[in-house]
Each structure stands twice: as C-alpha cells, then as structure tokens.
Write a protein that holds these residues in place. Sequence first.
Motif, PDB file in Angstrom:
ATOM      1  N   SER A 117     -13.232   6.952 -31.209  1.00  0.00           N
ATOM      2  CA  SER A 117     -12.191   8.095 -31.166  1.00  0.00           C
ATOM      3  C   SER A 117     -11.854   8.613 -29.941  1.00  0.00           C
ATOM      4  O   SER A 117     -12.509   8.541 -28.927  1.00  0.00           O
ATOM      5  CB  SER A 117     -13.100   9.240 -32.093  1.00  0.00           C
ATOM      6  OG  SER A 117     -12.240  10.582 -31.877  1.00  0.00           O
ATOM      7  N   TRP A 125     -16.224  -1.567 -33.521  1.00  0.00           N
ATOM      8  CA  TRP A 125     -14.819  -1.152 -33.187  1.00  0.00           C
ATOM      9  C   TRP A 125     -13.946  -2.339 -33.360  1.00  0.00           C
ATOM     10  O   TRP A 125     -12.631  -2.075 -32.380  1.00  0.00           O
ATOM     11  CB  TRP A 125     -15.072  -0.766 -31.637  1.00  0.00           C
ATOM     12  CG  TRP A 125     -15.978   0.395 -31.265  1.00  0.00           C
ATOM     13  CD1 TRP A 125     -16.644   1.153 -32.074  1.00  0.00           C
ATOM     14  CD2 TRP A 125     -15.945   1.232 -30.025  1.00  0.00           C
ATOM     15  NE1 TRP A 125     -17.056   2.318 -31.787  1.00  0.00           N
ATOM     16  CE2 TRP A 125     -16.621   2.454 -30.372  1.00  0.00           C
ATOM     17  CE3 TRP A 125     -15.397   1.067 -28.955  1.00  0.00           C
ATOM     18  CZ2 TRP A 125     -16.966   3.281 -29.316  1.00  0.00           C
ATOM     19  CZ3 TRP A 125     -15.597   1.854 -27.840  1.00  0.00           C
ATOM     20  CH2 TRP A 125     -16.390   3.033 -28.230  1.00  0.00           C
ATOM     21  N   ARG A 172     -18.317   6.244 -33.804  1.00  0.00           N
ATOM     22  CA  ARG A 172     -17.029   5.746 -34.185  1.00  0.00           C
ATOM     23  C   ARG A 172     -16.000   5.736 -33.021  1.00  0.00           C
ATOM     24  O   ARG A 172     -16.129   6.765 -32.187  1.00  0.00           O
ATOM     25  CB  ARG A 172     -16.497   6.586 -35.388  1.00  0.00           C
ATOM     26  CG  ARG A 172     -17.491   6.489 -36.753  1.00  0.00           C
ATOM     27  CD  ARG A 172     -16.791   7.163 -37.768  1.00  0.00           C
ATOM     28  NE  ARG A 172     -15.677   6.844 -38.160  1.00  0.00           N
ATOM     29  CZ  ARG A 172     -14.848   7.342 -39.227  1.00  0.00           C
ATOM     30  NH1 ARG A 172     -15.285   8.244 -39.826  1.00  0.00           N
ATOM     31  NH2 ARG A 172     -13.715   6.777 -39.596  1.00  0.00           N
TER      32      ARG A 172
END
Length: 227
Positions: free
Chosen positions: A20, A34, A18
């Motif tokens: 981040s 993304w 993910r």
Amino acid sequence: MTATPLDLTTWHPPELTRASDALTSPVDARGADWRDVTLSNVDLHDANLCRTDLRGADLSSCDLSGADLRLARYDHKTQVPEGFDLRSSGAVGPGARLSGVFLNNTDLRGMDLRGAVLMGAYLSGTDLSGALLDGVRFVGSDLRHALLRGALCRGSRFGSCQLDFADFRGADLSEAGLDGAESMAGADFSQTIGLESQRAALLTRPYAELDTWNPRTRQTTRTSLEA
C-alpha cells in the motif's frame, strides 16, 4: 539488556502485510505476496522483504536502499529503481547471482531462473519442477534429490555437480553439460529431451552410479538412460 516482550494483541504477521502507498517505515513484509502491485514513492529503506513475492511488481519509484531481499522472488516484469542491482540482492529470478546460496528443499516450481548463476549452491531436495533454467550455471552445486521434472535446462552447465537421485524426468536437456558431473547415482533421465549426443558417454559412467536404484521413480539410472 532485556528484550521487550511481544504484544500478541497488536502483532501483525509480516506475511500478511499488504502492499500500500500508506506503508510506513520500517516495513516488515517477509513472505508477503506482492505480485503485480504498483507502489508510488513508498519508503522501503531498510525494509525486510525476505521471501516476498515481487513478481510483476513495480517498485521503480520506491527507496529500496538497505532493503533485505534475500530469497525474494522476481521476474522479467519486476521493476526497481534505476541503479538498484536486483540480480545481486539475494533475490531469486532471471539472471540472479546466487553462488553458494542455501536453497535446500526450497519450492521453486515454475520459477524463471534463466541465465542465473548458482555455482556451488546448495539445492538438495529443492523442487525446480517446470522451472525455466536455460543457461543456468550450476557448476559445483549440490542437486542431490532435487526435482527437475519438466524443467527447461537448455544449455545449463552441471560440471562437478552432485546429481545423486536427481529427478530429471521429462526435462529438456538440449546442449546441457552433464558429462562433467561429479556423481549421478540414482538420477532419473526418463523421457528427457536433448540427451542424444551425451547418452553414450553417460552410459560409460561407473556401474555403481548407473545401477543405483531410485526408490522414488522405481528404476536405475541405467534403465532411465536406455529407455
């Protein structure tokens, strides 16, 4: 040198990585989604972003030096650091320079590739249905069995292309250059737009091309042009 065995108890599939701000280098996000994310000052130096979907992503403050973006997807909203050449990075999107690239059987449905350079590319079996292909240079590409149903191909160039069994049904071919194609046996042009000025010339191609049966669309190239 013996390779270190993969510890499946701690292994994390890269496609589930993910986006981040807490990502630590080296980042492996192959095939991850993304889309529309914003990352602030994340170290993506030497990151593996192959096949990552970056459409709408803002990576403008990230370090992308040495990152692998081959076949990553981007669009006109994708932002990268100033000076980073996204179009020549191997990523797929508008204006991409992908001459000679292997994209056989790739799913590129609905992709924005306007103005891309795909000269000599390998696109056999590739699904480009509904894609934006205006002004794309396909010269010398292999598009055999490619699906271009409903694609916008206005002003695209198909000189020296192999178009055998290509499915152009419902595509917009206004001002597209098809007359110089190397072959188009079994190609289907049913319900296409913009072929009026080229139709007569295309119907003079060898009968071996025009009368080849397309088992997918169940008609010949000649029939599709005359419909």
